[in-house]
Design a protein around this motif. Structure first.
Motif, short mmCIF file in Angstrom:
data_model
loop_
_atom_site.label_atom_id
_atom_site.label_comp_id
_atom_site.label_asym_id
_atom_site.label_seq_id
_atom_site.Cartn_x
_atom_site.Cartn_y
_atom_site.Cartn_z
N SER A 293 0.82 -1.20 0.00
CA SER A 293 0.00 0.00 0.00
C SER A 293 0.86 1.26 0.00
O SER A 293 2.02 1.25 0.45
CB SER A 293 -0.92 0.01 1.23
OG SER A 293 -0.17 0.23 2.41
N ARG A 294 0.30 2.36 -0.49
CA ARG A 294 1.00 3.64 -0.50
C ARG A 294 1.41 4.03 0.91
O ARG A 294 2.52 4.54 1.14
CB ARG A 294 0.11 4.73 -1.09
CG ARG A 294 -0.03 4.69 -2.59
CD ARG A 294 -0.77 5.92 -3.07
NE ARG A 294 -0.95 5.92 -4.51
CZ ARG A 294 -1.46 6.92 -5.19
NH1 ARG A 294 -1.88 8.01 -4.55
NH2 ARG A 294 -1.59 6.87 -6.51
N LEU A 295 0.52 3.82 1.86
CA LEU A 295 0.82 4.22 3.23
C LEU A 295 2.03 3.48 3.77
O LEU A 295 2.94 4.09 4.35
CB LEU A 295 -0.41 3.97 4.12
CG LEU A 295 -0.20 4.25 5.62
CD1 LEU A 295 0.07 5.73 5.85
CD2 LEU A 295 -1.41 3.78 6.43
N LEU A 296 2.05 2.17 3.59
CA LEU A 296 3.17 1.39 4.14
C LEU A 296 4.48 1.72 3.42
O LEU A 296 5.55 1.79 4.06
CB LEU A 296 2.88 -0.11 4.04
CG LEU A 296 2.28 -0.75 5.28
CD1 LEU A 296 2.06 -2.24 5.08
CD2 LEU A 296 3.18 -0.53 6.49
N ARG A 297 4.42 1.93 2.12
CA ARG A 297 5.65 2.28 1.40
C ARG A 297 6.21 3.62 1.90
O ARG A 297 7.42 3.79 2.04
CB ARG A 297 5.37 2.36 -0.11
CG ARG A 297 5.15 1.01 -0.77
CD ARG A 297 5.41 1.08 -2.27
NE ARG A 297 4.60 2.11 -2.92
CZ ARG A 297 3.37 1.91 -3.40
NH1 ARG A 297 2.82 0.71 -3.29
NH2 ARG A 297 2.70 2.88 -3.99
N ALA A 298 5.30 4.56 2.18
CA ALA A 298 5.74 5.86 2.67
C ALA A 298 6.20 5.80 4.12
O ALA A 298 7.16 6.49 4.52
CB ALA A 298 4.61 6.89 2.51
N ALA A 299 5.54 4.98 4.92
CA ALA A 299 5.78 5.00 6.37
C ALA A 299 6.92 4.09 6.82
O ALA A 299 7.54 4.36 7.86
CB ALA A 299 4.50 4.60 7.11
N SER A 300 7.22 3.04 6.08
CA SER A 300 8.19 2.04 6.57
C SER A 300 9.54 2.65 6.93
O SER A 300 10.08 2.36 8.03
CB SER A 300 8.35 0.93 5.53
OG SER A 300 7.18 0.15 5.46
N PRO A 301 10.15 3.50 6.10
CA PRO A 301 11.45 4.09 6.52
C PRO A 301 11.32 4.95 7.78
O PRO A 301 12.23 4.97 8.61
CB PRO A 301 11.84 4.96 5.31
CG PRO A 301 11.07 4.39 4.16
CD PRO A 301 9.78 3.92 4.74
N VAL A 302 10.20 5.63 7.93
CA VAL A 302 9.98 6.46 9.12
C VAL A 302 9.83 5.57 10.35
O VAL A 302 10.40 5.86 11.42
CB VAL A 302 8.74 7.36 8.93
CG1 VAL A 302 8.52 8.22 10.18
CG2 VAL A 302 8.90 8.24 7.70
N LEU A 303 9.09 4.48 10.21
CA LEU A 303 8.91 3.55 11.34
C LEU A 303 10.24 2.93 11.73
O LEU A 303 10.53 2.74 12.93
CB LEU A 303 7.90 2.47 10.96
CG LEU A 303 6.46 2.92 10.69
CD1 LEU A 303 5.60 1.73 10.27
CD2 LEU A 303 5.86 3.59 11.91
N ASP A 304 11.06 2.61 10.75
CA ASP A 304 12.37 2.02 11.05
C ASP A 304 13.23 3.01 11.84
O ASP A 304 13.94 2.62 12.79
CB ASP A 304 13.08 1.62 9.76
CG ASP A 304 12.40 0.45 9.07
OD1 ASP A 304 11.64 -0.27 9.74
OD2 ASP A 304 12.61 0.27 7.85
N GLU A 305 13.19 4.28 11.48
CA GLU A 305 13.96 5.30 12.19
C GLU A 305 13.42 5.47 13.61
O GLU A 305 14.18 5.64 14.57
CB GLU A 305 13.91 6.62 11.42
CG GLU A 305 14.59 7.78 12.12
CD GLU A 305 16.06 7.54 12.40
OE1 GLU A 305 16.62 8.23 13.28
OE2 GLU A 305 16.69 6.68 11.72
N LEU A 306 12.08 5.44 13.76
CA LEU A 306 11.49 5.53 15.10
C LEU A 306 11.94 4.36 15.97
O LEU A 306 12.25 4.53 17.16
CB LEU A 306 9.96 5.55 15.00
CG LEU A 306 9.32 6.81 14.43
CD1 LEU A 306 7.81 6.62 14.30
CD2 LEU A 306 9.61 8.03 15.31
#
Length: 537
Positions: free
Chosen positions: A37-50
Protein backbone atom coordinates in the motif's frame (compact mmCIF):
# COMPACT_ATOMS: atom_id res chain seq x y z
CA UNK A 1 -12.89 10.56 38.06
CA UNK A 2 -12.47 13.96 36.39
CA UNK A 3 -11.98 13.44 32.65
CA UNK A 4 -10.82 15.88 30.01
CA UNK A 5 -13.61 16.88 27.62
CA UNK A 6 -12.29 14.89 24.64
CA UNK A 7 -11.81 11.80 26.83
CA UNK A 8 -15.26 12.14 28.45
CA UNK A 9 -16.87 12.42 25.01
CA UNK A 10 -15.02 9.31 23.86
CA UNK A 11 -16.18 7.39 26.95
CA UNK A 12 -19.74 8.44 26.18
CA UNK A 13 -19.44 7.14 22.61
CA UNK A 14 -18.07 3.84 23.91
CA UNK A 15 -20.94 3.48 26.38
CA UNK A 16 -23.51 4.21 23.67
CA UNK A 17 -21.90 1.43 21.62
CA UNK A 18 -22.70 -1.04 24.40
CA UNK A 19 -19.18 -1.38 25.80
CA UNK A 20 -18.38 -1.59 29.49
CA UNK A 21 -14.94 -1.13 31.11
CA UNK A 22 -14.79 -4.88 31.70
CA UNK A 23 -15.37 -5.74 28.02
CA UNK A 24 -12.68 -7.98 26.60
CA UNK A 25 -10.61 -7.06 23.58
CA UNK A 26 -11.09 -9.89 21.14
CA UNK A 27 -9.46 -10.31 17.76
CA UNK A 28 -12.47 -9.35 15.74
CA UNK A 29 -12.44 -8.53 12.06
CA UNK A 30 -8.79 -9.38 11.46
CA UNK A 31 -7.86 -9.08 7.79
CA UNK A 32 -4.80 -9.45 5.61
CA UNK A 33 -2.54 -6.41 5.36
CA UNK A 34 -1.59 -4.98 1.97
CA UNK A 35 2.20 -4.76 2.25
CA UNK A 36 2.38 -2.79 -1.02
CA UNK A 37 0.00 0.00 0.00
CA UNK A 38 1.00 3.64 -0.50
CA UNK A 39 0.82 4.22 3.23
CA UNK A 40 3.17 1.39 4.14
CA UNK A 41 5.65 2.28 1.40
CA UNK A 42 5.74 5.86 2.67
CA UNK A 43 5.78 5.00 6.37
CA UNK A 44 8.19 2.04 6.57
CA UNK A 45 11.45 4.09 6.52
CA UNK A 46 9.98 6.46 9.12
CA UNK A 47 8.91 3.55 11.34
CA UNK A 48 12.37 2.02 11.05
CA UNK A 49 13.96 5.30 12.19
CA UNK A 50 11.49 5.53 15.10
CA UNK A 51 12.42 1.98 16.12
CA UNK A 52 16.10 2.96 16.14
CA UNK A 53 15.42 5.99 18.35
CA UNK A 54 13.24 3.96 20.75
CA UNK A 55 15.70 1.05 21.05
CA UNK A 56 16.15 0.00 24.66
CA UNK A 57 12.92 1.64 25.84
CA UNK A 58 9.57 0.08 26.61
CA UNK A 59 7.85 2.24 24.01
CA UNK A 60 6.52 0.98 20.68
CA UNK A 61 4.95 2.58 17.60
CA UNK A 62 1.85 1.29 15.84
CA UNK A 63 0.50 2.34 12.45
CA UNK A 64 -3.12 1.90 11.38
CA UNK A 65 -4.57 2.51 7.91
CA UNK A 66 -7.57 4.53 6.70
CA UNK A 67 -9.94 1.96 8.23
CA UNK A 68 -8.02 2.07 11.54
CA UNK A 69 -6.70 -1.42 10.90
CA UNK A 70 -3.20 -2.04 12.26
CA UNK A 71 -0.74 -2.51 9.40
CA UNK A 72 2.68 -2.18 11.10
CA UNK A 73 4.35 -2.18 14.52
CA UNK A 74 7.85 -1.46 15.80
CA UNK A 75 9.20 -2.43 19.24
CA UNK A 76 12.51 -3.53 20.72
CA UNK A 77 11.52 -5.83 23.59
CA UNK A 78 9.66 -9.14 23.55
CA UNK A 79 7.66 -8.05 26.62
CA UNK A 80 6.21 -5.16 24.60
CA UNK A 81 5.14 -7.55 21.84
CA UNK A 82 3.37 -9.78 24.36
CA UNK A 83 1.62 -6.78 25.90
CA UNK A 84 0.35 -5.73 22.47
CA UNK A 85 -0.87 -9.24 21.70
CA UNK A 86 -2.77 -9.34 25.00
CA UNK A 87 -4.91 -6.40 23.84
CA UNK A 88 -5.13 -7.69 20.22
CA UNK A 89 -2.97 -4.85 18.87
CA UNK A 90 -1.76 -7.07 16.04
CA UNK A 91 -1.51 -6.52 12.27
CA UNK A 92 -4.89 -6.84 10.60
CA UNK A 93 -6.95 -6.04 13.70
CA UNK A 94 -9.26 -3.04 13.48
CA UNK A 95 -9.28 -0.61 16.41
CA UNK A 96 -12.56 1.30 16.55
CA UNK A 97 -14.10 3.06 19.56
CA UNK A 98 -17.25 0.93 19.45
CA UNK A 99 -15.09 -2.15 20.02
CA UNK A 100 -11.95 -0.97 21.84
CA UNK A 101 -13.17 2.17 23.59
CA UNK A 102 -10.95 5.20 24.22
CA UNK A 103 -7.37 4.71 23.01
CA UNK A 104 -4.79 6.47 20.86
CA UNK A 105 -5.71 4.66 17.65
CA UNK A 106 -9.50 4.63 17.75
CA UNK A 107 -10.03 8.08 19.28
CA UNK A 108 -7.77 10.05 16.87
CA UNK A 109 -9.44 8.10 14.04
CA UNK A 110 -12.86 9.17 15.33
CA UNK A 111 -12.00 12.80 16.10
CA UNK A 112 -9.51 13.44 13.26
CA UNK A 113 -7.01 15.07 15.62
CA UNK A 114 -4.10 14.12 17.88
CA UNK A 115 -5.08 12.64 21.26
CA UNK A 116 -3.08 11.52 24.30
CA UNK A 117 -4.58 8.82 26.53
CA UNK A 118 -2.86 8.07 29.82
CA UNK A 119 -3.54 5.08 32.10
CA UNK A 120 -7.00 5.35 33.64
CA UNK A 121 -8.21 7.56 30.77
CA UNK A 122 -8.54 4.38 28.70
CA UNK A 123 -12.13 3.14 28.73
CA UNK A 124 -11.30 -0.56 28.87
CA UNK A 125 -9.62 -1.96 31.98
CA UNK A 126 -7.31 -4.06 29.78
CA UNK A 127 -5.72 -0.92 28.35
CA UNK A 128 -5.24 1.12 31.52
CA UNK A 129 -1.69 -0.28 31.81
CA UNK A 130 -0.59 1.95 28.90
CA UNK A 131 0.13 5.60 28.21
CA UNK A 132 -0.03 6.60 24.56
CA UNK A 133 -0.39 9.35 22.00
CA UNK A 134 -1.92 9.00 18.54
CA UNK A 135 -2.12 11.38 15.61
CA UNK A 136 -3.91 11.15 12.23
CA UNK A 137 -1.87 10.86 9.03
CA UNK A 138 -3.52 13.04 6.37
CA UNK A 139 -2.65 12.83 2.68
CA UNK A 140 -1.30 16.29 1.73
CA UNK A 141 -2.97 16.29 -1.70
CA UNK A 142 -6.40 14.74 -1.14
CA UNK A 143 -6.74 15.80 2.55
CA UNK A 144 -8.19 12.37 3.23
CA UNK A 145 -7.17 10.49 6.34
CA UNK A 146 -4.53 7.96 5.31
CA UNK A 147 -4.10 6.38 8.75
CA UNK A 148 -3.17 6.88 12.42
CA UNK A 149 0.31 6.72 14.00
CA UNK A 150 0.56 5.83 17.69
CA UNK A 151 3.31 5.66 20.29
CA UNK A 152 2.60 3.53 23.35
CA UNK A 153 4.45 2.77 26.59
CA UNK A 154 3.75 1.69 30.18
CA UNK A 155 1.37 3.83 32.25
CA UNK A 156 3.40 6.14 34.45
CA UNK A 157 5.97 6.78 31.70
CA UNK A 158 3.93 9.60 30.15
CA UNK A 159 6.06 12.38 28.75
CA UNK A 160 5.01 15.75 27.34
CA UNK A 161 7.50 15.21 24.49
CA UNK A 162 5.60 12.20 23.09
CA UNK A 163 3.26 14.48 21.13
CA UNK A 164 5.91 16.59 19.33
CA UNK A 165 8.05 13.47 18.76
CA UNK A 166 5.20 11.65 17.03
CA UNK A 167 3.94 14.69 15.11
CA UNK A 168 7.37 15.06 13.48
CA UNK A 169 7.17 11.42 12.38
CA UNK A 170 3.64 12.01 11.00
CA UNK A 171 4.91 15.01 9.03
CA UNK A 172 7.68 12.83 7.55
CA UNK A 173 5.15 10.20 6.47
CA UNK A 174 2.90 12.84 4.93
CA UNK A 175 5.85 14.33 3.01
CA UNK A 176 6.74 10.88 1.67
CA UNK A 177 3.09 10.34 0.66
CA UNK A 178 3.25 13.59 -1.30
CA UNK A 179 6.52 12.59 -3.00
CA UNK A 180 4.98 9.24 -3.90
CA UNK A 181 1.93 10.97 -5.34
CA UNK A 182 4.14 13.20 -7.49
CA UNK A 183 6.03 10.17 -8.79
CA UNK A 184 2.71 8.44 -9.57
CA UNK A 185 1.56 11.51 -11.52
CA UNK A 186 4.79 11.49 -13.53
CA UNK A 187 4.33 7.80 -14.36
CA UNK A 188 0.72 8.40 -15.41
CA UNK A 189 1.70 11.35 -17.63
CA UNK A 190 4.46 9.34 -19.32
CA UNK A 191 2.07 6.45 -20.03
CA UNK A 192 -0.56 8.83 -21.43
CA UNK A 193 1.92 10.66 -23.67
CA UNK A 194 3.09 7.38 -25.16
CA UNK A 195 -0.39 6.57 -26.55
CA UNK A 196 -2.28 9.89 -26.72
CA UNK A 197 -1.80 10.25 -30.50
CA UNK A 198 -3.55 6.99 -31.33
CA UNK A 199 -6.72 7.17 -33.43
CA UNK A 200 -8.98 6.13 -30.55
CA UNK A 201 -10.03 8.06 -27.44
CA UNK A 202 -7.37 7.88 -24.71
CA UNK A 203 -8.10 8.72 -21.08
CA UNK A 204 -5.86 8.44 -18.00
CA UNK A 205 -7.39 8.51 -14.53
CA UNK A 206 -5.13 8.89 -11.51
CA UNK A 207 -6.00 9.57 -7.89
CA UNK A 208 -6.13 13.32 -8.49
CA UNK A 209 -5.35 13.61 -12.21
CA UNK A 210 -7.44 13.27 -15.37
CA UNK A 211 -5.71 13.33 -18.79
CA UNK A 212 -7.61 13.06 -22.09
CA UNK A 213 -6.86 13.49 -25.77
CA UNK A 214 -9.26 15.36 -28.07
CA UNK A 215 -11.22 12.23 -29.01
CA UNK A 216 -11.76 11.32 -25.35
CA UNK A 217 -12.87 14.87 -24.51
CA UNK A 218 -15.60 14.65 -27.18
CA UNK A 219 -16.69 11.11 -26.31
CA UNK A 220 -16.43 10.84 -22.52
CA UNK A 221 -18.46 12.90 -20.05
CA UNK A 222 -17.33 13.54 -16.49
CA UNK A 223 -20.12 11.26 -15.32
CA UNK A 224 -18.38 8.38 -17.12
CA UNK A 225 -15.22 8.61 -14.99
CA UNK A 226 -16.78 6.66 -12.16
CA UNK A 227 -18.02 3.98 -14.58
CA UNK A 228 -14.52 3.63 -15.99
CA UNK A 229 -12.90 3.47 -12.53
CA UNK A 230 -15.38 0.75 -11.57
CA UNK A 231 -14.53 -1.19 -14.74
CA UNK A 232 -10.82 -0.73 -14.01
CA UNK A 233 -11.18 -2.32 -10.57
CA UNK A 234 -12.48 -5.57 -12.04
CA UNK A 235 -11.04 -5.77 -15.57
CA UNK A 236 -7.72 -5.68 -17.35
CA UNK A 237 -7.48 -5.89 -21.10
CA UNK A 238 -10.65 -5.56 -23.19
CA UNK A 239 -14.11 -4.85 -21.82
CA UNK A 240 -17.37 -3.21 -22.90
CA UNK A 241 -19.27 -0.32 -21.37
CA UNK A 242 -22.22 1.92 -22.20
CA UNK A 243 -21.40 5.57 -21.57
CA UNK A 244 -23.86 8.03 -20.03
CA UNK A 245 -24.60 9.34 -23.54
CA UNK A 246 -25.90 5.89 -24.47
CA UNK A 247 -22.88 5.09 -26.65
CA UNK A 248 -21.57 1.52 -26.27
CA UNK A 249 -17.78 1.43 -26.32
CA UNK A 250 -15.05 -1.16 -26.30
CA UNK A 251 -12.52 -0.31 -23.60
CA UNK A 252 -8.94 -1.45 -23.18
CA UNK A 253 -7.84 -1.06 -19.55
CA UNK A 254 -4.22 -0.93 -18.44
CA UNK A 255 -2.85 -0.31 -14.95
CA UNK A 256 0.08 2.10 -15.22
CA UNK A 257 1.60 0.95 -11.90
CA UNK A 258 0.46 -0.20 -8.49
CA UNK A 259 -0.36 3.38 -7.47
CA UNK A 260 -0.23 5.68 -10.52
CA UNK A 261 -3.65 5.03 -12.01
CA UNK A 262 -5.40 3.52 -15.02
CA UNK A 263 -5.08 4.09 -18.75
CA UNK A 264 -8.14 3.62 -20.98
CA UNK A 265 -8.43 3.37 -24.76
CA UNK A 266 -12.05 3.67 -25.94
CA UNK A 267 -13.63 2.99 -29.33
CA UNK A 268 -17.38 3.17 -30.12
CA UNK A 269 -18.87 -0.23 -30.95
CA UNK A 270 -20.46 -0.52 -34.39
CA UNK A 271 -23.93 -2.03 -34.11
CA UNK A 272 -26.60 -3.02 -36.64
CA UNK A 273 -28.66 -0.01 -35.59
CA UNK A 274 -27.10 3.43 -35.57
CA UNK A 275 -26.11 4.80 -32.17
CA UNK A 276 -26.00 8.57 -31.81
CA UNK A 277 -23.26 9.82 -29.53
CA UNK A 278 -24.41 13.02 -27.88
CA UNK A 279 -24.32 14.76 -24.51
CA UNK A 280 -27.07 13.73 -22.08
CA UNK A 281 -30.34 15.48 -22.89
CA UNK A 282 -31.49 18.40 -20.77
CA UNK A 283 -33.67 17.05 -18.01
CA UNK A 284 -35.61 18.02 -14.92
CA UNK A 285 -35.05 16.77 -11.39
CA UNK A 286 -36.72 13.37 -11.82
CA UNK A 287 -35.98 10.31 -13.99
CA UNK A 288 -37.81 10.49 -17.32
CA UNK A 289 -40.21 7.67 -16.45
CA UNK A 290 -41.12 9.24 -13.10
CA UNK A 291 -41.51 12.67 -14.71
CA UNK A 292 -43.91 11.26 -17.32
CA UNK A 293 -46.00 9.52 -14.64
CA UNK A 294 -46.25 12.77 -12.66
CA UNK A 295 -47.31 14.75 -15.74
CA UNK A 296 -49.72 11.98 -16.74
CA UNK A 297 -51.38 12.18 -13.32
CA UNK A 298 -51.69 15.92 -13.86
CA UNK A 299 -53.24 15.63 -17.32
CA UNK A 300 -55.78 13.11 -16.05
CA UNK A 301 -56.36 15.02 -12.78
CA UNK A 302 -55.86 11.79 -10.87
CA UNK A 303 -55.38 11.75 -7.13
CA UNK A 304 -51.83 10.69 -6.43
CA UNK A 305 -49.67 9.49 -3.53
CA UNK A 306 -46.09 10.72 -3.90
CA UNK A 307 -43.70 8.97 -1.50
CA UNK A 308 -39.97 9.13 -0.94
CA UNK A 309 -37.20 9.80 1.53
CA UNK A 310 -36.82 13.29 3.04
CA UNK A 311 -35.35 15.68 0.52
CA UNK A 312 -36.17 13.50 -2.51
CA UNK A 313 -38.33 16.22 -4.09
CA UNK A 314 -41.87 15.31 -3.05
CA UNK A 315 -43.12 18.93 -2.99
CA UNK A 316 -41.48 19.66 -6.34
CA UNK A 317 -43.06 16.51 -7.76
CA UNK A 318 -46.49 17.68 -6.59
CA UNK A 319 -45.97 20.95 -8.47
CA UNK A 320 -45.10 18.95 -11.58
CA UNK A 321 -48.46 17.17 -11.18
CA UNK A 322 -50.23 20.52 -10.78
CA UNK A 323 -48.72 21.97 -13.95
CA UNK A 324 -50.12 25.46 -14.41
CA UNK A 325 -52.96 24.89 -11.93
CA UNK A 326 -53.04 26.57 -8.46
CA UNK A 327 -51.46 24.63 -5.59
CA UNK A 328 -52.84 24.72 -2.01
CA UNK A 329 -50.34 23.21 0.42
CA UNK A 330 -50.94 21.89 3.95
CA UNK A 331 -48.31 20.38 6.23
CA UNK A 332 -49.35 17.46 8.45
CA UNK A 333 -46.93 18.63 11.15
CA UNK A 334 -49.19 21.67 11.71
CA UNK A 335 -51.88 19.38 13.16
CA UNK A 336 -50.23 19.68 16.57
CA UNK A 337 -51.39 23.31 16.74
CA UNK A 338 -55.03 22.19 16.58
CA UNK A 339 -56.39 19.10 14.89
CA UNK A 340 -59.98 20.28 14.40
CA UNK A 341 -58.92 23.68 13.03
CA UNK A 342 -56.42 22.07 10.64
CA UNK A 343 -59.03 19.64 9.27
CA UNK A 344 -61.52 22.52 8.85
CA UNK A 345 -59.01 24.54 6.80
CA UNK A 346 -58.30 21.53 4.56
CA UNK A 347 -62.04 20.96 4.03
CA UNK A 348 -62.50 24.63 3.08
CA UNK A 349 -59.65 24.44 0.56
CA UNK A 350 -61.28 21.41 -1.10
CA UNK A 351 -63.75 23.76 -2.77
CA UNK A 352 -60.98 25.81 -4.41
CA UNK A 353 -59.73 25.16 -7.97
CA UNK A 354 -56.36 23.49 -8.38
CA UNK A 355 -54.38 20.80 -6.57
CA UNK A 356 -54.68 20.33 -2.81
CA UNK A 357 -51.35 19.00 -1.42
CA UNK A 358 -51.06 17.36 2.02
CA UNK A 359 -47.40 16.94 2.97
CA UNK A 360 -46.18 14.36 5.50
CA UNK A 361 -49.25 12.16 5.94
CA UNK A 362 -47.10 9.66 7.89
CA UNK A 363 -47.21 12.28 10.70
CA UNK A 364 -51.01 12.49 10.86
CA UNK A 365 -52.68 11.35 14.11
CA UNK A 366 -55.21 8.54 13.54
CA UNK A 367 -58.27 10.78 13.98
CA UNK A 368 -56.97 13.40 11.53
CA UNK A 369 -56.22 10.62 9.00
CA UNK A 370 -59.78 9.31 9.38
CA UNK A 371 -61.30 12.77 8.89
CA UNK A 372 -59.15 13.39 5.82
CA UNK A 373 -60.16 10.00 4.37
CA UNK A 374 -63.82 10.90 4.91
CA UNK A 375 -63.25 14.18 3.07
CA UNK A 376 -61.73 12.29 0.15
CA UNK A 377 -64.83 10.07 0.00
CA UNK A 378 -67.25 12.99 -0.04
CA UNK A 379 -65.57 15.45 -2.43
CA UNK A 380 -64.31 15.46 -5.99
CA UNK A 381 -61.39 17.76 -5.09
CA UNK A 382 -58.02 17.01 -6.66
CA UNK A 383 -55.55 15.76 -4.05
CA UNK A 384 -51.85 14.87 -3.87
CA UNK A 385 -50.74 13.21 -0.66
CA UNK A 386 -47.03 13.27 0.15
CA UNK A 387 -45.38 10.77 2.49
CA UNK A 388 -42.12 9.20 3.52
CA UNK A 389 -41.28 5.72 2.18
CA UNK A 390 -44.37 3.45 2.02
CA UNK A 391 -42.99 1.35 4.89
CA UNK A 392 -43.58 4.34 7.21
CA UNK A 393 -47.36 4.30 6.64
CA UNK A 394 -49.35 2.33 9.19
CA UNK A 395 -52.94 1.97 10.36
CA UNK A 396 -55.19 4.86 9.38
CA UNK A 397 -52.35 6.51 7.44
CA UNK A 398 -52.09 3.44 5.19
CA UNK A 399 -55.88 3.36 4.82
CA UNK A 400 -55.80 7.01 3.74
CA UNK A 401 -53.04 6.34 1.20
CA UNK A 402 -55.09 3.48 -0.26
CA UNK A 403 -57.66 6.01 -1.49
CA UNK A 404 -55.22 7.46 -4.01
CA UNK A 405 -55.66 6.54 -7.68
CA UNK A 406 -51.92 6.46 -8.42
CA UNK A 407 -48.81 5.84 -6.35
CA UNK A 408 -45.44 7.25 -7.39
CA UNK A 409 -42.32 6.57 -5.31
CA UNK A 410 -39.36 8.90 -5.85
CA UNK A 411 -35.98 7.13 -5.86
CA UNK A 412 -33.29 8.32 -3.42
CA UNK A 413 -30.39 10.22 -4.94
CA UNK A 414 -27.88 7.46 -4.12
CA UNK A 415 -29.74 5.25 -6.64
CA UNK A 416 -29.31 7.93 -9.33
CA UNK A 417 -25.55 8.30 -9.09
CA UNK A 418 -25.02 8.49 -12.86
CA UNK A 419 -27.50 11.38 -13.03
CA UNK A 420 -25.80 13.51 -10.36
CA UNK A 421 -23.69 15.61 -12.80
CA UNK A 422 -26.80 16.56 -14.82
CA UNK A 423 -28.85 17.18 -11.68
CA UNK A 424 -26.11 19.34 -10.17
CA UNK A 425 -25.93 21.44 -13.33
CA UNK A 426 -29.72 21.82 -13.34
CA UNK A 427 -29.82 22.91 -9.70
CA UNK A 428 -26.85 25.24 -10.16
CA UNK A 429 -28.72 27.21 -12.81
CA UNK A 430 -30.97 28.43 -10.02
CA UNK A 431 -27.99 30.39 -8.63
CA UNK A 432 -27.12 32.14 -11.91
CA UNK A 433 -25.82 31.37 -15.38
CA UNK A 434 -22.24 32.44 -14.64
CA UNK A 435 -21.35 29.39 -12.51
CA UNK A 436 -19.92 26.11 -13.81
CA UNK A 437 -18.89 22.88 -12.11
CA UNK A 438 -15.43 21.53 -12.89
CA UNK A 439 -14.87 17.78 -13.52
CA UNK A 440 -13.25 17.49 -10.07
CA UNK A 441 -16.30 19.05 -8.39
CA UNK A 442 -18.68 16.75 -10.29
CA UNK A 443 -16.62 13.70 -9.35
CA UNK A 444 -16.67 14.70 -5.69
CA UNK A 445 -20.44 15.26 -5.78
CA UNK A 446 -20.88 11.90 -7.49
CA UNK A 447 -19.00 10.09 -4.72
CA UNK A 448 -21.32 11.17 -1.90
CA UNK A 449 -24.15 9.06 -0.46
CA UNK A 450 -26.55 12.04 -0.09
CA UNK A 451 -28.76 10.92 2.82
CA UNK A 452 -30.58 14.27 2.43
CA UNK A 453 -31.12 13.60 -1.30
CA UNK A 454 -31.87 16.51 -3.69
CA UNK A 455 -32.35 18.98 -0.85
CA UNK A 456 -28.88 18.22 0.50
CA UNK A 457 -27.32 18.50 -2.97
CA UNK A 458 -29.04 21.85 -3.50
CA UNK A 459 -27.77 23.04 -0.11
CA UNK A 460 -24.17 22.10 -0.97
CA UNK A 461 -24.43 23.97 -4.29
CA UNK A 462 -26.00 26.99 -2.59
CA UNK A 463 -23.11 27.15 -0.12
CA UNK A 464 -20.57 26.88 -2.93
CA UNK A 465 -22.38 29.61 -4.90
CA UNK A 466 -22.25 31.89 -1.85
CA UNK A 467 -18.49 31.43 -1.65
CA UNK A 468 -17.90 32.00 -5.38
CA UNK A 469 -20.49 34.03 -7.26
CA UNK A 470 -19.06 33.48 -10.76
CA UNK A 471 -16.72 31.23 -12.69
CA UNK A 472 -15.74 27.61 -12.06
CA UNK A 473 -16.77 25.79 -8.88
CA UNK A 474 -13.98 23.36 -8.01
CA UNK A 475 -13.89 20.38 -5.66
CA UNK A 476 -12.53 22.71 -2.96
CA UNK A 477 -15.59 24.95 -3.36
CA UNK A 478 -18.11 22.14 -2.84
CA UNK A 479 -16.08 20.12 -0.29
CA UNK A 480 -17.22 22.08 2.83
CA UNK A 481 -20.74 20.74 2.35
CA UNK A 482 -19.70 17.15 1.60
CA UNK A 483 -19.41 14.34 4.14
CA UNK A 484 -16.40 12.91 2.32
CA UNK A 485 -14.08 15.71 1.23
CA UNK A 486 -12.39 13.73 -1.56
CA UNK A 487 -13.93 11.37 -4.11
CA UNK A 488 -13.74 7.77 -3.03
CA UNK A 489 -14.38 4.47 -4.73
CA UNK A 490 -17.94 3.93 -5.88
CA UNK A 491 -19.95 1.26 -4.10
CA UNK A 492 -20.46 -1.91 -6.06
CA UNK A 493 -24.00 -3.01 -6.81
CA UNK A 494 -23.88 -5.44 -3.88
CA UNK A 495 -22.50 -2.79 -1.51
CA UNK A 496 -25.14 -0.28 -2.61
CA UNK A 497 -27.89 -2.82 -1.90
CA UNK A 498 -26.33 -3.48 1.53
CA UNK A 499 -26.16 0.28 2.17
CA UNK A 500 -29.86 0.69 1.31
CA UNK A 501 -30.93 -2.17 3.61
CA UNK A 502 -28.95 -0.74 6.54
CA UNK A 503 -30.32 2.78 5.97
CA UNK A 504 -33.93 1.51 5.78
CA UNK A 505 -33.51 -0.61 8.90
CA UNK A 506 -31.93 2.22 10.91
CA UNK A 507 -34.76 4.53 9.86
CA UNK A 508 -37.36 1.94 10.87
CA UNK A 509 -35.59 1.53 14.23
CA UNK A 510 -35.40 5.33 14.70
CA UNK A 511 -31.59 5.22 14.68
CA UNK A 512 -31.29 2.60 17.44
CA UNK A 513 -28.30 0.54 16.34
CA UNK A 514 -28.88 -2.27 18.86
CA UNK A 515 -32.41 -2.86 17.54
CA UNK A 516 -31.24 -2.48 13.93
CA UNK A 517 -28.48 -5.08 14.37
CA UNK A 518 -31.00 -7.51 15.92
CA UNK A 519 -33.47 -6.94 13.09
CA UNK A 520 -30.73 -7.48 10.49
CA UNK A 521 -29.60 -10.65 12.24
CA UNK A 522 -26.00 -9.48 12.74
CA UNK A 523 -23.91 -8.47 15.73
CA UNK A 524 -23.67 -4.84 16.78
CA UNK A 525 -19.94 -4.75 16.00
CA UNK A 526 -20.60 -6.11 12.49
CA UNK A 527 -23.20 -3.41 11.94
CA UNK A 528 -20.74 -0.71 13.04
CA UNK A 529 -18.07 -2.16 10.74
CA UNK A 530 -20.39 -2.18 7.73
CA UNK A 531 -21.68 1.32 8.50
CA UNK A 532 -18.14 2.67 8.55
CA UNK A 533 -17.07 0.75 5.43
CA UNK A 534 -20.16 1.87 3.50
CA UNK A 535 -20.06 5.42 4.94
CA UNK A 536 -23.54 5.19 6.49
CA UNK A 537 -24.03 8.35 8.57
Amino acid sequence: MDLRTEIAQSWRRAELSGLSPASSVERLNVADVDRRSRLLRAASPVLDELARQLAGTRFCVVLADDECRIVARRFSERSVELALENISAVPGCQFLEERTGTNSLATPFETRRGVSVDGDEHFLEAMKQFTCYGHPVVHPTTRRMAGVLDITGPAGDANALLGPFLRRAVADIERRLLDGAKLAEQQLLAAFQSVQHRACAVLALGQDVVLANTAATELVDTADHRLLRELGRTHRGLGRLRLSSGTPVEVRVEAVSASAGLLFELAPVRTSSPVVSRPPAERGLFPAQIDERLRGAGRARRRVLISGEPGSGRTTAARVVAGDQPVHEFDASDVVAGEAEWCTRVAAAASLPGLLVIDGIQLLPPLAAVRLARLLDTTTAWFALLSGPPSELHGEQATLAARMHRRIELPPLRERRDEIPALARTLLRGFGDSLRLTPGALELLGSQQWPGNLRELAGVLAGAADRRSAGDLTAEDVAPGCTETAPGAALSGWEQAEYDVIVRTLRACEGNKVRAAKQLGISRSTLYNRMRALRVR
